[in-house]
Design a protein around this motif. Structure first.
Motif, PDB file in Angstrom:
ATOM      1  N   ASP A 245       0.809  -1.211   0.000  1.00  0.00           N
ATOM      2  CA  ASP A 245       0.000   0.000   0.000  1.00  0.00           C
ATOM      3  C   ASP A 245       0.847   1.268   0.000  1.00  0.00           C
ATOM      4  N   GLY A 246       2.165   1.150  -0.201  1.00  0.00           N
ATOM      5  CA  GLY A 246       3.047   2.315  -0.230  1.00  0.00           C
ATOM      6  C   GLY A 246       2.982   3.036  -1.554  1.00  0.00           C
ATOM      7  N   ALA A 247       3.300   4.334  -1.530  1.00  0.00           N
ATOM      8  CA  ALA A 247       3.210   5.163  -2.733  1.00  0.00           C
ATOM      9  C   ALA A 247       4.302   4.784  -3.730  1.00  0.00           C
ATOM     10  N   LEU A 248       3.908   4.730  -5.003  1.00  0.00           N
ATOM     11  CA  LEU A 248       4.797   4.375  -6.098  1.00  0.00           C
ATOM     12  C   LEU A 248       4.909   5.562  -7.053  1.00  0.00           C
ATOM     13  N   SER A 249       6.112   5.807  -7.562  1.00  0.00           N
ATOM     14  CA  SER A 249       6.288   6.807  -8.615  1.00  0.00           C
ATOM     15  C   SER A 249       7.378   6.343  -9.558  1.00  0.00           C
ATOM     16  N   ALA A 278       8.662   6.861 -26.297  1.00  0.00           N
ATOM     17  CA  ALA A 278       7.850   6.587 -25.105  1.00  0.00           C
ATOM     18  C   ALA A 278       7.998   7.742 -24.127  1.00  0.00           C
ATOM     19  N   ASP A 279       6.905   8.095 -23.504  1.00  0.00           N
ATOM     20  CA  ASP A 279       6.886   9.085 -22.433  1.00  0.00           C
ATOM     21  C   ASP A 279       5.796   8.643 -21.465  1.00  0.00           C
ATOM     22  N   MET A 280       6.203   7.818 -20.495  1.00  0.00           N
ATOM     23  CA  MET A 280       5.249   7.176 -19.595  1.00  0.00           C
ATOM     24  C   MET A 280       5.583   7.533 -18.145  1.00  0.00           C
ATOM     25  N   ALA A 281       4.538   7.516 -17.301  1.00  0.00           N
ATOM     26  CA  ALA A 281       4.715   7.780 -15.875  1.00  0.00           C
ATOM     27  C   ALA A 281       3.875   6.793 -15.087  1.00  0.00           C
ATOM     28  N   ALA A 282       4.338   6.476 -13.883  1.00  0.00           N
ATOM     29  CA  ALA A 282       3.615   5.553 -13.000  1.00  0.00           C
ATOM     30  C   ALA A 282       3.403   6.219 -11.656  1.00  0.00           C
ATOM     31  N   SER A 283       2.258   5.948 -11.051  1.00  0.00           N
ATOM     32  CA  SER A 283       1.935   6.469  -9.731  1.00  0.00           C
ATOM     33  C   SER A 283       1.025   5.454  -9.035  1.00  0.00           C
ATOM     34  N   GLY A 284       0.335   5.887  -7.987  1.00  0.00           N
ATOM     35  CA  GLY A 284      -0.527   4.968  -7.252  1.00  0.00           C
ATOM     36  C   GLY A 284       0.257   4.215  -6.194  1.00  0.00           C
ATOM     37  N   THR A 285      -0.046   2.937  -6.030  1.00  0.00           N
ATOM     38  CA  THR A 285       0.635   2.078  -5.066  1.00  0.00           C
ATOM     39  C   THR A 285       1.109   0.809  -5.753  1.00  0.00           C
ATOM     40  N   PRO A 289      -1.162   0.088  -9.153  1.00  0.00           N
ATOM     41  CA  PRO A 289      -0.409   1.090  -9.912  1.00  0.00           C
ATOM     42  C   PRO A 289      -1.281   1.804 -10.936  1.00  0.00           C
ATOM     43  N   VAL A 290      -0.916   3.058 -11.214  1.00  0.00           N
ATOM     44  CA  VAL A 290      -1.603   3.875 -12.208  1.00  0.00           C
ATOM     45  C   VAL A 290      -0.564   4.324 -13.226  1.00  0.00           C
ATOM     46  N   VAL A 291      -0.844   4.092 -14.509  1.00  0.00           N
ATOM     47  CA  VAL A 291       0.092   4.416 -15.582  1.00  0.00           C
ATOM     48  C   VAL A 291      -0.525   5.464 -16.493  1.00  0.00           C
TER      49      VAL A 291
END
Length: 335
Positions: A245-249, A278-285, A289-291
């Motif tokens: 459940d930790g934050a991801l970036s 490619a120009d991608m980012a990831a967030s969420g947990t 994960p959210v891409v």
């Protein structure tokens, strides 16, 4: 063997000889072990062996040193090491001392030649303090082909450090590589391959784990990637976990020409051109994960000698938003 009180005050002699021993993935042609001690403070030992490992091939080893029991562990002095692993020489250039005692590790003066490369280690850690440094220099990638690594050109250097304490360590890694490439194509398909420079950094500690990668030589714009995620890390006792459940970036940016990989693609009897971006980012947990971002291929051509496939005007576009990845465009013409 005539040994007494081995764990506390060792005395006596040991002589062991074996040949023709086999185990899954290994065959020992000969093994000779000798140890002796009279003062009750430790035992001098020597080991000579000739073996073959399925994973790496022939292995020869000649080593000597002294082992002595400590208050709560083992003190080990290495005075001689001359070995070959798959024709790579492994040598000890000076006396090295190791202490293994419960949660405490100490290394002093370890200088190990690995072919043309050198591994150096000094320092250690316990529950209260950590100060350990390990470096590996002048690693030749062509030499690693004997161990099953892909045949590549270039050299690599790495440095790892641990500070803080064993209970709350801060660890870091820096890896740099120069002249990375493929030596050429196979099956009559010659092609160029880029000469890459790669820089990788990683750190893990009480603030979590972070890593970056940068590669130049793939085109006008360098390839880069980064990631940060939560982590719990300890050496005494050893523990490593990443809370789901930790934050991801993280992020990835790239702009490469497929033609630069002609020699690599030739290994699969394939030729390809076009620009991959490619120009991608990831967030969420970690658990959710959210891409977001875009990736695509433009002006592409693909030929495969095995299947006879020949495509041109290949265009691919992909978009990511939230937890969905959408194929926006995919088109090509046969020729």
């Amino acid at each position: 063997a005539e040994l007494a009180d081995v764990l506390r005050s060792p005395r006596g002699k040991l002589s062991l000889a074996a040949s023709g021993a086999k185990a899954p993935g290994a065959t020992v042609s000969s093994l000779n072990v000798a140890a002796s001690g009279r003062d009750g403070k430790g035992m001098d030992f020597s080991i000579q062996s000739v073996a073959a490992l399925d994973a790496v091939g022939p292995v020869r080893c000649d080593m000597a040193g002294r082992a002595a029991p400590g208050p709560d562990g083992l003190n080990l002095d290495l005075t001689r090491l001359a070995a070959t692993v798959a024709d790579m020489p492994v040598t000890l250039s000076q006396k090295a001392a190791l202490v293994l005692a419960g949660d405490r590790l100490s290394v002093t003066g370890l200088r190990l030649g690995l072919g043309k490369a050198l591994l150096a280690a000094d320092g250690g850690y316990d529950a209260q303090k950590a100060d350990l440094k390990v470096t590996v220099t002048d690693v030749s990638l062509p030499a690693l082909a004997a161990f099953g690594a892909p045949g590549m050109t270039g050299t690599v250097r790495a440095e790892a450090r641990v500070t803080g304490s064993g209970a709350r360590p801060e660890a870091s890694l820096r890896l740099t590589a120069q002249g990375i490439g493929m030596p050429g194509g196979q099956g009559g398909q010659k092609g160029k391959t880029p000469s890459l420079a790669v820089d990788v950094t990683a750190a893990v500690g009480q603030g979590g784990m972070q890593a970056t990668l940068a590669a130049s030589g793939l085109g006008k714009a360098p390839f880069s990637a980064r990631v940060a995620l939560p982590a719990r890390f300890s050496l005494t006792p050893f523990a490593f976990e990443t809370p789901p459940d930790g934050a991801l970036s993280g992020s990835v940016t790239a702009g490469v020409e497929l033609a630069d990989f002609a020699a690599l693609l030739a290994q699969a009897n394939t030729r390809a051109t076009g620009r991959l971006t490619a120009d991608m980012a990831a967030s969420g947990t970690l658990s959710a994960p959210v891409v977001s971002g875009k990736a695509g291929l433009s002006g592409g051509t693909v030929e495969n000698a095995d299947t006879g496939m020949r495509l041109k005007d290949l265009h691919l576009a992909v978009e990511a938003a939230g937890r969905q990845i959408r194929l926006v465009e995919l088109s090509a013409r046969d020729y």
